[in-house]
Scaffold this motif. Structure first.
Motif, PDB file in Angstrom:
ATOM      1  N   GLU A  37      14.539 -16.605  20.076  1.00  0.00           N
ATOM      2  CA  GLU A  37      15.819 -17.312  20.088  1.00  0.00           C
ATOM      3  C   GLU A  37      16.007 -18.146  18.829  1.00  0.00           C
ATOM      4  N   ASP A  38      14.937 -18.754  18.330  1.00  0.00           N
ATOM      5  CA  ASP A  38      15.050 -19.669  17.188  1.00  0.00           C
ATOM      6  C   ASP A  38      14.170 -19.285  16.011  1.00  0.00           C
ATOM      7  N   ASN A  39      13.395 -18.217  16.119  1.00  0.00           N
ATOM      8  CA  ASN A  39      12.427 -17.885  15.075  1.00  0.00           C
ATOM      9  C   ASN A  39      12.569 -16.422  14.665  1.00  0.00           C
ATOM     10  N   ALA A  40      12.946 -16.221  13.404  1.00  0.00           N
ATOM     11  CA  ALA A  40      13.219 -14.867  12.918  1.00  0.00           C
ATOM     12  C   ALA A  40      11.991 -13.979  12.969  1.00  0.00           C
ATOM     13  N   PHE A  41      10.766 -14.548  12.776  1.00  0.00           N
ATOM     14  CA  PHE A  41       9.566 -13.716  12.719  1.00  0.00           C
ATOM     15  C   PHE A  41       9.312 -12.989  14.039  1.00  0.00           C
ATOM     16  N   ALA A  42       9.785 -13.570  15.158  1.00  0.00           N
ATOM     17  CA  ALA A  42       9.517 -12.968  16.462  1.00  0.00           C
ATOM     18  C   ALA A  42      10.518 -11.876  16.833  1.00  0.00           C
ATOM     19  N   ARG A  43      11.662 -11.856  16.174  1.00  0.00           N
ATOM     20  CA  ARG A  43      12.724 -10.935  16.595  1.00  0.00           C
ATOM     21  C   ARG A  43      12.355  -9.459  16.447  1.00  0.00           C
ATOM     22  N   PRO A  44      11.653  -9.056  15.376  1.00  0.00           N
ATOM     23  CA  PRO A  44      11.264  -7.639  15.311  1.00  0.00           C
ATOM     24  C   PRO A  44      10.331  -7.203  16.435  1.00  0.00           C
ATOM     25  N   LEU A  45       9.695  -8.146  17.113  1.00  0.00           N
ATOM     26  CA  LEU A  45       8.781  -7.806  18.200  1.00  0.00           C
ATOM     27  C   LEU A  45       9.504  -7.574  19.516  1.00  0.00           C
ATOM     28  N   VAL A  46      10.762  -8.014  19.615  1.00  0.00           N
ATOM     29  CA  VAL A  46      11.530  -7.800  20.848  1.00  0.00           C
ATOM     30  C   VAL A  46      11.830  -6.315  20.981  1.00  0.00           C
ATOM     31  N   ASN A  47      11.503  -5.752  22.136  1.00  0.00           N
ATOM     32  CA  ASN A  47      11.627  -4.304  22.295  1.00  0.00           C
ATOM     33  C   ASN A  47      12.216  -3.976  23.664  1.00  0.00           C
ATOM     34  N   SER A  48      13.531  -3.933  23.713  1.00  0.00           N
ATOM     35  CA  SER A  48      14.216  -3.524  24.942  1.00  0.00           C
ATOM     36  C   SER A  48      14.603  -2.054  24.862  1.00  0.00           C
ATOM     37  N   GLY A  49      13.950  -1.319  23.964  1.00  0.00           N
ATOM     38  CA  GLY A  49      14.250   0.087  23.720  1.00  0.00           C
ATOM     39  C   GLY A  49      14.699   0.259  22.287  1.00  0.00           C
ATOM     40  N   ARG A  50      13.798   0.677  21.399  1.00  0.00           N
ATOM     41  CA  ARG A  50      14.166   0.940  20.012  1.00  0.00           C
ATOM     42  C   ARG A  50      15.129   2.119  19.988  1.00  0.00           C
ATOM     43  N   LEU A  51      16.379   1.870  19.646  1.00  0.00           N
ATOM     44  CA  LEU A  51      17.405   2.900  19.811  1.00  0.00           C
ATOM     45  C   LEU A  51      17.241   4.026  18.806  1.00  0.00           C
ATOM     46  N   SER A  52      17.638   5.204  19.236  1.00  0.00           N
ATOM     47  CA  SER A  52      17.332   6.453  18.547  1.00  0.00           C
ATOM     48  C   SER A  52      17.802   6.465  17.108  1.00  0.00           C
ATOM     49  N   THR A  53      16.877   6.747  16.216  1.00  0.00           N
ATOM     50  CA  THR A  53      17.187   7.025  14.811  1.00  0.00           C
ATOM     51  C   THR A  53      16.409   8.283  14.426  1.00  0.00           C
ATOM     52  N   PRO A  54      16.915   9.045  13.458  1.00  0.00           N
ATOM     53  CA  PRO A  54      16.222  10.287  13.095  1.00  0.00           C
ATOM     54  C   PRO A  54      14.842  10.018  12.496  1.00  0.00           C
ATOM     55  N   THR A  55      13.906  10.897  12.810  1.00  0.00           N
ATOM     56  CA  THR A  55      12.578  10.833  12.215  1.00  0.00           C
ATOM     57  C   THR A  55      12.559  11.673  10.939  1.00  0.00           C
ATOM     58  N   PRO A  56      12.311  11.088   9.780  1.00  0.00           N
ATOM     59  CA  PRO A  56      12.236  11.898   8.556  1.00  0.00           C
ATOM     60  C   PRO A  56      10.970  12.749   8.546  1.00  0.00           C
ATOM     61  N   TYR A  57      11.096  13.961   8.043  1.00  0.00           N
ATOM     62  CA  TYR A  57       9.968  14.890   7.976  1.00  0.00           C
ATOM     63  C   TYR A  57       9.185  14.618   6.688  1.00  0.00           C
ATOM     64  N   VAL A  58       8.559  13.471   6.629  1.00  0.00           N
ATOM     65  CA  VAL A  58       7.996  12.998   5.369  1.00  0.00           C
ATOM     66  C   VAL A  58       6.816  13.843   4.897  1.00  0.00           C
ATOM     67  N   HIS A  59       6.143  14.526   5.823  1.00  0.00           N
ATOM     68  CA  HIS A  59       4.964  15.311   5.446  1.00  0.00           C
ATOM     69  C   HIS A  59       5.222  16.816   5.552  1.00  0.00           C
ATOM     70  N   SER A  60       6.465  17.220   5.644  1.00  0.00           N
ATOM     71  CA  SER A  60       6.775  18.633   5.857  1.00  0.00           C
ATOM     72  C   SER A  60       6.311  19.508   4.687  1.00  0.00           C
ATOM     73  N   SER A  61       5.795  20.681   5.037  1.00  0.00           N
ATOM     74  CA  SER A  61       5.397  21.649   4.008  1.00  0.00           C
ATOM     75  C   SER A  61       6.597  22.226   3.272  1.00  0.00           C
ATOM     76  N   LEU A  62       7.823  22.025   3.806  1.00  0.00           N
ATOM     77  CA  LEU A  62       9.032  22.525   3.144  1.00  0.00           C
ATOM     78  C   LEU A  62       9.521  21.591   2.038  1.00  0.00           C
ATOM     79  N   ASN A  63       9.010  20.366   2.004  1.00  0.00           N
ATOM     80  CA  ASN A  63       9.431  19.391   0.992  1.00  0.00           C
ATOM     81  C   ASN A  63       8.785  19.672  -0.358  1.00  0.00           C
ATOM     82  N   THR A  64       9.503  19.375  -1.415  1.00  0.00           N
ATOM     83  CA  THR A  64       8.928  19.284  -2.751  1.00  0.00           C
ATOM     84  C   THR A  64       8.748  17.802  -3.071  1.00  0.00           C
ATOM     85  N   PRO A  65       7.525  17.345  -3.293  1.00  0.00           N
ATOM     86  CA  PRO A  65       7.301  15.900  -3.489  1.00  0.00           C
ATOM     87  C   PRO A  65       8.006  15.369  -4.738  1.00  0.00           C
TER      88      PRO A  65
END
Length: 535
Positions: A391-419
């Protein structure tokens, strides 16, 4: 239900059923839920001849999945459904988390402007299915077969034989590929002896959809230990037609049959909303949830997608949203393989990339569930301390987890990528889905994702190169020049893609980045194009 009239789709006897001679189809999709219908629509757009079979004759009963995120909306927009879904749905981006009777934390899913699609919409699943079916009716090369139940399948090297039951009896079909979208209790998974493992959670929740006129803002409200439902959690958000979704944690000891009775539900709703608010109970369901996935998304010529491939808890809206991402990943690969433009090994990258995404979603879903339903007194004390501090401390807010809402997962290690071989600012690394941006084309205002379409594209910033197309084998990528083919009037595109002069991107047909460079080099692009199709 008073707010929705369920359509009935006619069972039709097919020609191959009447003749007794199986016909070979390029693709047969099992299940006409959101994921199966999305598969059929994407296949139809790409020219894959498709049959969908489903043992029902209507859309889903009850609102079921209701939250659809920006990225799936962009996929449906590419398939000509996005505007209709957004128009009917309730758009929102702000969520608030309450601890007891106080606001503990709030978040904004899309704080920046200049995206075509909203951060999230709430829309009952039956509307989504109805609109997808309506769009499919406009397409050639796709057929929906209702009251068709898969009984068994047998695989050969180059096709699958399916035994199907209908009101007129049993007959056989053949398919080059089968896409199993038949849900968490998939019969197809059992037929190929696939493993489906993970964690079951010992808790039960009540979903109650109520119809009411209310002035609550279109936000997601989540309570931990509220005064109206002590020691448990609750959720409130709005759907179309003045239908509101209410969730109540019940605990593992709750009797599902008793808790679904109106005389048990209505007092809970009144405690949340107040005794003087008028409402009508529309639909209710009790659920227990699990986090698990199939051991391989590909079994020969049978491919799994949606809940048939992975099951998550409902916290975070990761079920249907990640299922759409499965299809977005699969459709273009299947088309290239069917046409002989890419090797069969490209299909294996479907499992590589989507199993990686499924594991990411399972991890997030499990963490959300553990925060919402602590398993020990110590974890409960930790959670409550986080909520009080947030409520009063910004450091604690990222720890609140009422359901991390859906975001796409990047295929960071995909064999199809060119680094990368150079440094870039921003998030548009290889394996990441492309961000949208406002652009103009041929004097008309529009959007970047609509402008690049659903094939391979080489996007370059600055002067026009001589090449208008880059090819590798039978794969071709058209060159789109920012400043000529696409006008970046507001500079948003250059900002999001760190588009310094000469910067060049190779974009896949699913609108993911395959490679990027600081100059336009046809030789490098050709090699990256070959790598992107596993050649």
């Amino acid at each position: 239900m008073n707010t929705y009239r369920y359509p009935k789709f006619a069972y039709v006897r097919s020609d191959e059923q009447s003749s007794g001679k199986p016909r070979r189809h390029q693709a047969v999709v099992i299940g006409a839920g959101p994921i199966g219908l999305t598969a059929a629509l994407d296949f139809a757009y790409r020219g894959i001849e498709t049959v969908v079979i489903d043992d029902s004759d209507t859309v889903s009963i009850g609102s079921r999945a209701v939250c659809y995120a920006k990225r799936p909306l962009e996929v449906w927009d590419r398939l000509s459904c996005g505007d209709r879904l957004v128009a009917k749905g309730v758009s929102w981006k702000v969520g608030k988390v309450f601890f007891r009777d106080r606001l503990s934390y709030q978040f904004d899913l899309l704080p920046e402007a200049d995206h075509k699609m909203p951060a999230m919409i709430n829309l009952q699943q039956y509307y989504l299915e109805e609109y997808l079916i309506a769009e499919l009716a406009k397409r050639d090369g796709v057929e929906l077969r209702w009251k068709h139940k898969l009984l068994s399948l047998k695989q050969a090297d180059d096709h699958v034989v399916l035994t199907v039951e209908t009101p007129d009896g049993v007959f056989a079909m053949e398919a080059d590929w089968v896409i199993a979208c038949d849900g968490a209790n998939s019969d197809t998974r059992r037929m190929v002896d696939a493993k489906f493992t993970g964690q079951f959670f010992q808790d039960r929740f009540l979903i109650a959809d109520v119809v009411m006129k209310a002035s609550f803002p279109t936000e997601r409200w989540f309570w931990f230990d509220p005064p109206f439902h002590r020691n448990q959690s609750a959720l409130l958000h709005k759907q179309a037609d003045d239908v509101w979704r209410l969730d109540f944690q019940l605990g593992w000891d709750a009797d599902p049959n008793e808790e679904k009775k109106p005389e048990k539900i209505i007092p809970r709703v009144r405690a949340m909303l107040g005794d003087d608010r008028e409402f009508e109970l529309e639909w209710a369901s009790i659920y227990q949830f699990a986090c698990r996935r199939v051991d391989n998304f590909r079994y020969g010529r049978v491919l799994f997608a949606g809940d048939a491939a992975h099951q998550v808890s409902p916290f975070g809206a990761r079920g249907a949203n990640t299922g759409v991402a499965d299809i977005d990943n699969l459709a273009w690969k299947l088309k290239l393989v069917i046409d002989g433009d890419a090797p069969l090994s490209l299909i294996d990258s479907y499992n590589e990339e989507r199993a990686f995404a499924a594991d990411d979603n399972l991890l997030n879903s499990t963490r959300s569930t553990d925060f919402i339903t602590p398993k020990s007194p110590a974890s409960r004390r930790f959670r409550d301390a986080v909520l009080e501090l947030a409520e009063d401390n910004a450091f604690a807010r990222p720890l609140v987890n009422s359901g991390r809402l859906s975001t796409p997962t990047p295929y960071v290690h995909s064999s199809l990528n060119t680094p990368d071989t150079a440094s870039f600012k921003g998030r548009m690394a290889p394996g990441t889905n492309c961000d949208d941006a406002p652009v103009s084309k041929e004097g008309r205002s529009g959007w970047f994702l609509n402008g690049i379409g659903d094939g391979f594209v080489v996007l370059t910033f600055g002067g026009r190169p001589e090449a208008r197309e880059i090819s590798s084998g039978r794969i071709r990528a058209r060159v789109a020049v920012v400043g000529a083919d696409l006008i970046d009037d507001k500079g948003v595109l250059a900002g999001r893609y760190d588009g310094q002069p000469g910067t060049t991107y190779l974009i896949r047909p699913d609108q993911h980045v395959a490679a990027r460079w600081r100059d336009f080099d046809p030789g490098k692009i050709e090699k990256a194009l070959a790598r992107a199709v596993a050649a």
